[in-house]
Structure formats: C-alpha cells, structure tokens
Design an enzyme around this catalytic site. Structure first.
Site, mmCIF file in Angstrom:
data_model
loop_
_atom_site.group_PDB
_atom_site.id
_atom_site.type_symbol
_atom_site.label_atom_id
_atom_site.label_comp_id
_atom_site.label_asym_id
_atom_site.label_seq_id
_atom_site.Cartn_x
_atom_site.Cartn_y
_atom_site.Cartn_z
ATOM 1 N N HIS A 136 -9.357 74.415 -10.411
ATOM 2 C CA HIS A 136 -8.269 73.432 -10.542
ATOM 3 C C HIS A 136 -7.203 74.036 -11.465
ATOM 4 C CE1 HIS A 136 -6.369 69.716 -12.075
ATOM 5 N NE2 HIS A 136 -6.874 69.097 -11.026
ATOM 6 N N ASP A 188 -16.024 74.027 -16.457
ATOM 7 C CA ASP A 188 -15.248 72.843 -16.103
ATOM 8 C C ASP A 188 -16.211 71.864 -15.438
ATOM 9 O OD1 ASP A 188 -13.786 70.918 -14.807
ATOM 10 O OD2 ASP A 188 -12.299 72.291 -13.959
ATOM 11 N N GLN A 227 -16.126 67.614 -12.110
ATOM 12 C CA GLN A 227 -16.680 67.040 -10.876
ATOM 13 C C GLN A 227 -18.211 67.013 -10.862
ATOM 14 O OE1 GLN A 227 -14.961 65.590 -8.451
ATOM 15 N NE2 GLN A 227 -12.897 66.175 -9.044
ATOM 16 N N LYS A 262 -13.353 60.250 -14.299
ATOM 17 C CA LYS A 262 -14.050 60.639 -13.064
ATOM 18 C C LYS A 262 -15.521 60.233 -13.133
ATOM 19 C CE LYS A 262 -11.083 64.638 -12.364
ATOM 20 N NZ LYS A 262 -10.191 64.297 -11.263
ATOM 21 N N CYS A 308 -4.174 70.225 -6.642
ATOM 22 C CA CYS A 308 -4.033 71.019 -7.869
ATOM 23 C C CYS A 308 -4.841 72.309 -7.794
ATOM 24 C CB CYS A 308 -4.441 70.226 -9.110
ATOM 25 S SG CYS A 308 -3.430 68.784 -9.393
#
Ligand code: PMP
Length: 409
Positions: free
Chosen positions: A126, A203, A206, A229, A367
């Site tokens: 991202h 990261d 998700q 999220k 993104c």
C-alpha cells in the site's frame, strides 16, 4: 457450516448500518478492506465515554481524569495482549497504519539509515508502506527496492532473497495485501531479513481482523495497524516496537506529554511509549479500540477465519462462473478479498452499476499504483468480506456483476 452460520447471523445483527437501504436496495457492504462497519458495542462504548467519562488523560488531579487515564492505559494493555507483545510499553498509539509507518520511518529511519543503504519492500505494498520510506530514503541518500510477486499474487521468494543484501537495513512488507488478499509468510520473511542484518516492519492493516497475530513469534521489530479496519474508530491505531529498539529511538513529534523536562534552551524526553505520543491523544479511539478487540475476542479469530474462508470460497466460485471475470490474486493463502475486472469494461463503470444495486465495493488503484503497474491494469473492482457478510450478499454481488456485464459488454 450450520453452527458458524448461526453465530454469524447473530454477529450480523449487531451492525446497525446493515439495516438501511441504499438506492432503495438492501445495503450489501463489501468494502471492509477500506474500513469495517462498527458493531453496536463499539458505538455504545464511545458514546458512553463522551457522555460520562470525557476528560483529558495523564493530567491527574481529578476523578474523571483518572478514569479516562485508566481506560486509555487499559486499552494499551489490551492491544499488547492482542498482539502478543511482552509489555504494554511496546505499544505506541498513533493515528493508524500510515502514521505508524511514518513514525518508524522518521524516528528509526532518519537516525539509522545512511547513504547507500537499502529499504526492501514488495511490489504489492500500500502507498502507506511505500511513500514514507521513499521520503526518508531521499533525505539520507538511501534507496527503496521492491521484491516482485508471481502472477498468482504470491510473493516471489527468490526475488525477495536476491534483493536482500548487506546493504538492506530495513525490510517493510504487508502481512496481507489489500488488493490481492495474499497473506505473506511473516515469520520466514522476518527470519531472512534478520539473517541479512536488517530490521523488519510488518504492515498489519489487513491481517489483524482475519488471523491471530503474535509479534514475539513473528519476531518482527515493528508492527503497525489501524483500528478502523478492525471494527474500531477512525483516526486511531498502534505501533508495536521491540522495547530495546524503541528505547534507542528519538521522538517523532514534539509537544506536551512526550517531555521529561523543558527549559527554553533544551528539552529532555519522556520514556517509551509516551515519548512518541506528543499532545492530547485520541482517547476515545483507544476506548473504542478496546471495545472492538472485546468484540473480536468474543467471537474468536479462529471462527472468524473459518467463516471468512467459506465466504471467500463460495464467492470466488460463483464470480468465476460469470464469463469475462478475471480475478487478481489467487493464492491458496489469502484473506477474504476478491479483486476482479470484467474484461473489456472499466472498473469504475462496474462499481457504479453495483452501487445502484446496493452493492458497495471499491474500484480504482486501491493506493497500490506500483501493484497496478505490475498487473498491467489501471485499476480493479474489489469486493472485501467481513464477519457480517453472508451468502445472500454473495448472491447479490454475483447478480449485480452479471447485470454489469450485460450492460457494459
Ligand atoms: N496498508 C494496507 C495493507 C492497507 O490496506 C491500508 C488501508 N487501506 C493501509 C496500509 C493504510 O491504512 P490507514 O489508511 O488506516 O492508515
């Protein structure tokens, strides 16, 4: 599926947003990759905080201040437990994943990277895990290098290994792609990076809503995620960092709270994690995230994962039965995300027709412009699933995509 179906029917009923109509149609929300809807328990918790517990934290001196501070620090402990961190001091509160990466890039990056160094990322990152590294690299004369993927959306491990070298000082990669759904092998990539002498940032934007995370087991040096999220509030998230590394890092922003002593000539800084939390924090963000983690734990990430995999399997099969559908990201180890295009149709046109049918998806580059370039498309339609989606939602998606095909091709 019986028991899971029942459980998740009751979970679904906790999301008031799903009781509304859009364009006169039942809302089918398939944009959880962008942000999840919020359960009533999180909404109620934040409302209660604002109604009865509003007070600034870490300022002492009165009852409500102590109450708010207690909740704020309890949330830090909750996040530490959720991520498997060894202590709550390893958790820094931030605005979310993006600010988390910027914090590490500017604090750790600016004080540890120098000319000639390399930062290894992947082509499926991202922008939030690309741009901060480029900005810091430009300042110090370092270089951002990206490992490729295979055509099925899995990371190309050989390419990753070939780009790791003595020059690599930091490896930053996603645990789960927001476009392809691909879950990466965090433990393996971290081990390889450490063997090359690099630090690792994961990261986690998700992954946190789909699989249990244990930062000690992963052995990553930094892990970042966003509350929004994960059924929690906007504008909030956390950075995990190994205590020994955080202790060596300079502040990211200056201001109140992060100081030990200030004179006009000089400031000494507070300990970790407060050193990284300048100014009045997003207190209801912490309180809301705590409630969101309670919500997730009450269901159980094992059940969430099992249910989402059922949904993903069914949605994949039904979508592929429509002629001209091409799915991007077909790894067997992926989250409940389906990025696709209708061959010959523009992704925005498809999404617009879906929207008219009440089906909320995202369309565009998500993104991830370098990933779009790698895939050779300007964008995709993305349907992303969560705990409140059911088989009716899949059928609504499939019906709407079939309609879009008839209208556009
Ligand atoms: N990384 C990934 C994989 C994401 O999916 C997102 C959000 N789409 C981000 C980073 C950025 O998160 P935020 O906008 O919440 O900071």
């Amino acid at each position: 599926m019986g028991n899971l179906e029942e459980l998740f029917t009751s979970v679904r009923s906790q999301f008031p947003a799903l009781t509304q109509l859009v364009h006169g149609k039942k809302l089918v929300y398939l944009d959880s990759g962008a942000t999840t809807l919020k359960p009533q328990s999180v909404i109620d918790r934040i409302s209660h905080f604002y109604s009865y517990e509003t007070s600034n934290v870490h300022r002492g001196a009165h009852y409500l201040g102590d109450v708010a501070t207690g909740h704020f620090e309890a949330a830090r402990q909750k996040v530490a437990d959720f991520l498997g961190a060894s202590q709550s001091e390893e958790i820094i509160f931030a605005r979310g994943t993006t600010e988390g990466v910027n914090l590490v890039a500017n604090s750790w990056g600016l004080s540890n990277l120098k000319a000639g160094d390399e930062i290894l990322i992947t082509v499926m990152e991202h922008h939030g895990n690309i741009v901060p590294w480029q900005m810091v690299a430009e300042k110090v004369g370092a270089k951002v290098v990206a490992a490729d993927i295979h055509d099925n959306g899995e990371l190309n491990l050989e390419d990753f290994k070939s780009k790791l070298s003595a020059k690599t000082k930091l490896v930053a990669f996603t645990a789960s792609s927001n476009v392809l759904g691909t879950n990466t092998d965090v433990k393996l990539l971290t081990r390889l990076a450490h063997e090359a002498g690099a630090k690792v940032l994961v990261d986690g934007a998700q992954i946190v809503s789909q699989l249990p995370v244990n930062v000690q087991d992963m052995d990553c040096d930094f892990f970042v995620f966003s509350a929004h999220k994960l059924f929690g509030p906007f504008g909030f998230g956390a950075v995990y960092g190994k205590k020994a590394i955080l202790d060596q890092m300079p502040p990211y922003q200056g201001g109140g709270s992060m100081i030990s002593k200030v004179t006009i000539e000089k400031t000494t800084f507070n300990d970790v994690p407060t050193r990284f939390e300048a100014g009045t924090p997003h207190v209801e963000g912490a309180v809301g995230l705590h409630a969101a983690l309670d919500f997730v734990e009450k269901i159980g990430l094992d059940k969430i994962h099992a249910y989402e995999m059922e949904i993903l399997k069914s949605a994949t099969e039904k979508l592929l039965a429509i002629p001209d559908v091409k799915i991007f990201g077909t790894s067997s180890n992926k989250g409940a995300i389906l990025s696709f295009n209708l061959k010959g149709a523009h992704h925005s046109d498809v999404a617009q027709i879906l929207d008219q049918e009440g089906v909320a998806v995202r369309a565009g580059h998500h993104c991830t412009q370098p990933l779009m370039a790698r895939l050779g498309v300007p964008g995709t339609v993305r349907a992303s699933f969560s705990v409140y989606n059911n088989h009716e939602d899949i059928d609504a998606l499939v019906k709407a995509v079939a309609k879009a095909r008839e209208m556009l091709l």
